[in-house]
Scaffold this active site. Structure first.
Site, PDB file in Angstrom:
ATOM      1  N   ASP A 102      -3.053  -9.528  -1.246  1.00  0.00           N
ATOM      2  CA  ASP A 102      -2.251  -8.426  -1.754  1.00  0.00           C
ATOM      3  C   ASP A 102      -2.620  -8.185  -3.216  1.00  0.00           C
ATOM      4  O   ASP A 102      -3.073  -9.111  -3.904  1.00  0.00           O
ATOM      5  CB  ASP A 102      -0.743  -8.712  -1.643  1.00  0.00           C
ATOM      6  N   GLY A 105       4.905 -10.800   3.152  1.00  0.00           N
ATOM      7  CA  GLY A 105       4.340 -11.625   4.203  1.00  0.00           C
ATOM      8  C   GLY A 105       5.057 -11.777   5.515  1.00  0.00           C
ATOM      9  O   GLY A 105       4.787 -12.725   6.253  1.00  0.00           O
ATOM     10  N   GLY A 106       5.940 -10.866   5.900  1.00  0.00           N
ATOM     11  CA  GLY A 106       6.620 -10.995   7.181  1.00  0.00           C
ATOM     12  C   GLY A 106       5.651 -11.069   8.350  1.00  0.00           C
ATOM     13  O   GLY A 106       5.831 -11.879   9.266  1.00  0.00           O
ATOM     14  N   LYS A 107       4.623 -10.260   8.320  1.00  0.00           N
ATOM     15  CA  LYS A 107       3.648 -10.252   9.414  1.00  0.00           C
ATOM     16  C   LYS A 107       2.714 -11.452   9.322  1.00  0.00           C
ATOM     17  O   LYS A 107       2.231 -11.952  10.345  1.00  0.00           O
ATOM     18  CB  LYS A 107       2.880  -8.933   9.410  1.00  0.00           C
ATOM     19  N   ASP A 118      -1.827  -3.473   7.216  1.00  0.00           N
ATOM     20  CA  ASP A 118      -0.529  -2.791   7.162  1.00  0.00           C
ATOM     21  C   ASP A 118      -0.500  -2.048   5.831  1.00  0.00           C
ATOM     22  O   ASP A 118       0.030  -2.539   4.845  1.00  0.00           O
ATOM     23  CB  ASP A 118       0.596  -3.815   7.263  1.00  0.00           C
ATOM     24  N   CYS A 161       4.246   2.176   8.466  1.00  0.00           N
ATOM     25  CA  CYS A 161       5.641   2.431   8.850  1.00  0.00           C
ATOM     26  C   CYS A 161       5.934   3.917   8.634  1.00  0.00           C
ATOM     27  O   CYS A 161       6.998   4.301   8.179  1.00  0.00           O
ATOM     28  CB  CYS A 161       6.619   1.540   8.085  1.00  0.00           C
ATOM     29  N   CYS A 171      -3.014  -6.642   3.554  1.00  0.00           N
ATOM     30  CA  CYS A 171      -2.012  -5.958   2.722  1.00  0.00           C
ATOM     31  C   CYS A 171      -0.690  -6.667   2.975  1.00  0.00           C
ATOM     32  O   CYS A 171       0.275  -6.076   3.462  1.00  0.00           O
ATOM     33  CB  CYS A 171      -1.919  -4.478   3.064  1.00  0.00           C
ATOM     34  N   ALA A 172      -0.643  -7.944   2.652  1.00  0.00           N
ATOM     35  CA  ALA A 172       0.404  -8.839   3.143  1.00  0.00           C
ATOM     36  C   ALA A 172       1.780  -8.565   2.567  1.00  0.00           C
ATOM     37  O   ALA A 172       2.787  -8.806   3.224  1.00  0.00           O
ATOM     38  CB  ALA A 172       0.009 -10.290   2.875  1.00  0.00           C
TER      39      ALA A 172
END
Length: 401
Positions: free
Chosen positions: A254, A234-236, A299, A352, A230-231
């Site tokens: 995604d 794409g920070g992770k 995520d 989050c 679930c990019a």
């Protein structure tokens, strides 16, 4: 910013009007207003952004102090801004747009409002009830912490630099930071980070401390096949690439192709070379990857209640129906996407959110279902803003037997 200018308040009122009457997203609306006049300096831009966010954050309380009516006109939003500045201890100019602000009346109403948590913390009653039901005694301190201004945290890109080297490079550009853990640096003086040479060279990404815990918790090793399912933008994924040292295969998925295009741009700036993006256009994309991954990061979409400090307008856009729907979506993703993990592999489920319904209860439901057969829970943790000091976040690491 010492001197107050009418044009700045006009910009704030315009942004607030669109946020609360046209349902615009605060971050996008603030960006639009700031771009509209490029003559403004960095302090002016910061003042406009911060005061807009402060009114959005305290919207219900400010309305109450202003008399309770829903603001509709330009003058209504000017009044909210004026009351907000008064609460900050600023002396207001004698401008007619502020109207008559009775300091004694405001202070009396403010004192009474302290007895009502939902009003004091400026949150809808239904959401306050949800938080109390889910978190019990933890809800009051959590909500208070979520109403504070969010800290700015950077992640040093290990493909190009170290945290110590990054701190020195930023100091040369007058950005003051302090190390807090691993690759994380806390920015102690706010300014536009995206115009720095360090950012343009791909030396860092802006990423909250709590969010930075997701990729390391996956326990990746260079050479592995890793899927960020679930990019988003794409920070992770970028963090995972650094942990993989650009070795192995990193697949970012995604449902939104445009987000993956943005990820490709960020990956080039970060010096990432082992990344492949795939848009989830049908369930076949997931099925083709069944049993392929050593590690999978989920995520998942969530209520976002852990990042209210960063997105305070979410308080006014969320609904009980949305939370109910996203909980169902989370369960479906966990059940389906977990099939991509090979035997002996690991999966990290992250949100989050701070609600157990979206977090540990979701993980427990999966482990008790047919899809969770053979899986074991290795680690889980809920990050709370009043405890760790950063965004609310949840992660759980599962191992496939």
């Amino acid at each position: 910013m010492d001197r107050l200018y009418p044009a700045h308040f006009e910009a704030i009122a315009e942004a607030l009007g669109n946020i609360f009457t046209a349902d615009a997203y605060a971050d996008r609306e603030i960006a639009r207003v700031l771009k509209a006049d490029k003559r403004r300096g960095s302090k002016d831009r910061a003042f406009i952004a911060e005061q807009t966010y402060e009114v959005v954050r305290n919207y219900r309380l400010l309305r109450h102090l202003a008399g309770g009516g829903k603001p509709k006109k330009r003058e209504d939003f000017w009044r909210l801004i004026g009351i907000q500045l008064h609460l900050q201890g600023r002396e207001l100019p004698a401008w007619r747009e502020f109207g008559i602000i009775d300091a004694a009346d405001i202070q009396a109403k403010l004192a009474a409002a302290q007895q009502d948590r939902a009003l004091r913390e400026s949150i809808p009653d239904w959401l306050d009830a949800v938080g109390e039901a889910q978190l019990g005694a933890q809800w009051t301190p959590t909500l208070a912490a979520l109403n504070e201004q969010a800290p700015v945290v950077l992640r040093a890109n290990r493909l190009k630099t170290t945290p110590a080297e990054l701190s020195v490079a930023l100091a040369r550009e007058n950005v003051v930071t302090t190390p807090i853990a691993a690759d994380a640096l806390l920015v102690t003086e706010r300014q536009n980070l995206f115009t720095t040479k360090a950012f343009q060279q791909g030396l860092f990404e802006v990423q909250d401390f709590s969010s930075q815990q997701a990729a390391p918790s996956l326990e990746v090793s260079p050479g592995q096949t890793v899927i960020d399912a679930c990019a988003g933008a794409g920070g992770k994924s970028l963090h995972l690439a650094a942990l993989l040292e650009n070795r192995g295969q990193l697949i970012s998925l995604d449902i939104h192709g445009w987000k993956l295009e943005e990820l490709k741009k960020r990956a080039r700036r970060n010096g990432v070379s082992n990344l492949e993006t795939r848009a989830i256009t049908s369930s076949k994309v997931i099925k083709r990857l069944a049993g392929r991954a050593d590690r999978v990061l989920l995520d998942v979409p969530c209520s976002g209640l852990g990042v209210l400090r960063r997105n305070p307008d979410a308080k006014w856009k969320l609904s009980q129906d949305f939370i109910d729907r996203v909980v169902i979506e989370q369960a479906e993703i966990l059940s389906s996407y977990s099939r991509m993990v090979k035997p002996g592999g690991k999966l990290v489920y992250a949100t989050c959110s701070i609600l157990p319904r979206e977090n540990d209860e979701q993980v427990a439901a999966f482990l008790g279902s047919p899809a969770g057969e053979g899986w074991t829970l290795e680690h889980q943790h809920t990050f709370l803003p009043q405890v760790e000091g950063y965004d609310g976040f949840f992660l759980a690491r599962l191992v496939k037997g």
